[in-house]
Design a protein around this motif. Structure first.
Motif: not given
Ligand code: GLY
Ligand code: MN
Length: 464
Positions: A356-381
């Protein structure tokens, strides 16, 4: 494989992160290609590979959280198999190599799991991605295959990600080995990129180099003179002077660690001025993104650095206008870069994506962007020492997207559509490296693969 102690330590670390019960870790089976006995090259499940190390189909690992015992369940080969396959080691002998004394057959696994169910012990398993494994787990646990994801264990997902995210020296050496193979693949691909050659010939040569070094590619090669199509697996074009050719490829080691590299080269070996200008913007985005990579930094901020570099470069060329930071905050740059800067890399090329990409790339500090383009960023944390991530910015001229945004007058305050028209048949450029986060910054992994304009041109001059 690594020494048995490594696998024992990994299993103990996982056990220590988990509440109670059993961890059920099925390895992969052979996957049929066009009839049951004609199979794809066997690829072990990455979680099984990480905790149980064995490269054999049809094994299942169990970690008992409560009593400290680990098991491998699998069947020994019989004489009918051995006639076709040659002598095969016994399960018990294989298990010792990964620090396990307790083995039993797959029919005994059914009894073992039934016993645990009767005792109401929690049984943790990870999300499945192959139908065979889904059916195996559902058969053992009496679950509905259509709802299996609802039953995957969140504590197990989080614990596995915690462990697999931080790479040891041994794992980093494996990834560098895979990049070493990629060096041969890419320098060969560059030297072959001359007019008249078919893309598929270069794909074949690169894939062959990976196999010659021991293992198949880590994902189907993306190679195209239509690099504006991000994952282009159509390889029928004949190379023509004036096109750029994107090569996005990687290899796997015998222990399943991956590389993932992208280079873009001018067909014929010399960049035109227009190609060089766009290429150097992408190169700067790659270099600035790498420079920003250090522990504690959100990877989304490295992504933003790369986006701002691209917007700055395109503004200098007249394709964008207005305030660069405002343009990136608004998302106007995504016309040219409609994907994220990168993802984790390890035993999977998109490491752990199956959990689950949400668990790999994001956590309680940072959630995925909903903006076109950055929404495809798999790793934000936030980055930590030991993380291995890709850095893969690009600039793409996607005619369909340009036409759509232009018709909508989208971001007209930041985009100079008249100038953009001059590039609509340019194609695309992407540059990708694999980066280790170190205690005080970063290290670009592996033997450097030609990347600057001068390096690429010098490599291509040695034509194949
Ligand atoms: N190398 C392909 C990807 O990262 O999606
Ligand atoms: Mn990648």
């Amino acid at each position: 494989m690594f020494n048995p102690e490594i696998y024992t330590e990994r299993r103990n670390a996982l056990r220590n992160l988990m509440p109670s019960g059993l961890i059920l870790l099925p390895g992969n089976s052979e996957a049929a290609y066009n009839y049951p006995a004609n199979t794809y090259t066997f690829r072990q499940d990455s979680n099984f590979s990480y905790f149980f190390g064995l490269e054999n189909p049809d094994f299942t690992g169990i970690i008992d959280i409560d009593n400290g015992i680990d098991y491998i369940f699998g069947n020994d080969f019989e004489i009918d198999d051995i006639i076709w396959m040659g002598p095969q080691p016994k399960v018990v002998d294989l298990a010792v190599k990964v620090g396990i004394k307790n083995t039993a057959s797959l029919s005994e696994l059914t009894v073992f799991i039934n016993n645990a169910i009767q005792k109401r012990r929690p049984i943790h398993f990870a999300p499945t991605y192959r139908a065979e494994t889904t059916l195996q787990v559902c058969g053992l646990l009496g679950l509905n295959p259509l709802r299996i994801r609802d039953y995957a264990s969140l504590p197990l997902i989080e614990a596995v990600i915690k462990l697999r995210s931080v790479k040891s020296e041994l794992e980093i050496a494996e990834i560098e080995k895979a990049i070493g193979t990629a060096w041969h693949m890419f320098t060969t691909g560059m030297r072959m990129a001359y007019p008249g050659r078919k893309e598929q010939e270069i794909v074949g040569a690169m894939e062959g180099i990976s196999i010659a070094h021991g293992r198949p590619v880590s994902f189907p090669i993306i190679l195209s003179t239509n690099g504006q199509i991000l994952h282009n697996h159509h390889h029928e074009n004949i190379l023509q002077e004036g096109r750029m050719m994107v090569m996005d490829a990687g290899s796997e080691t015998s222990l399943n660690y991956c590389s993932d590299i992208t280079r873009t080269v001018p067909v014929g070996g010399k960049f035109s001025q227009k190609q060089r200008e766009i290429y150097e913007i992408v190169l700067n985005a790659n270099l600035n993104g790498i420079a920003a990579t250090k522990p504690g930094t959100f990877y989304r901020d490295c992504h933003t650095v790369a986006c701002e570099t691209i917007a700055t470069g395109l503004k200098d060329l007249g394709l964008m206008k207005g305030d660069v930071k405002e343009a990136v905050v608004a998302g106007a740059h995504a016309l040219f870069l409609p994907h994220g800067l990168g993802h984790m890399l390890g035993l999977d090329v998109h490491d752990m994506e199956g959990l689950g990409q949400i668990h790999v790339g994001y956590d309680s500090e940072i959630q995925p962007s909903s903006q076109f383009g950055t929404a495809y960023l798999r790793m934000g944390r936030r980055l930590q020492p030991g993380f291995v991530i890709t850095n893969e910015p690009g600039i793409y001229f996607i005619p369909e997207l340009i036409d759509m945004w232009k018709a909508e007058k989208k971001y007209a305050e930041f985009l100079n559509y008249d100038k953009i028209e001059e590039y609509r048949n340019f194609g695309g450029i992407r540059i990708e490296d694999d980066i280790l986060v170190t205690a005080d910054g970063h290290r670009v992994l592996g033997k450097p693969i030609p990347k600057t304009v001068a390096e690429v041109e010098a490599t291509m001059a040695d034509r194949l």
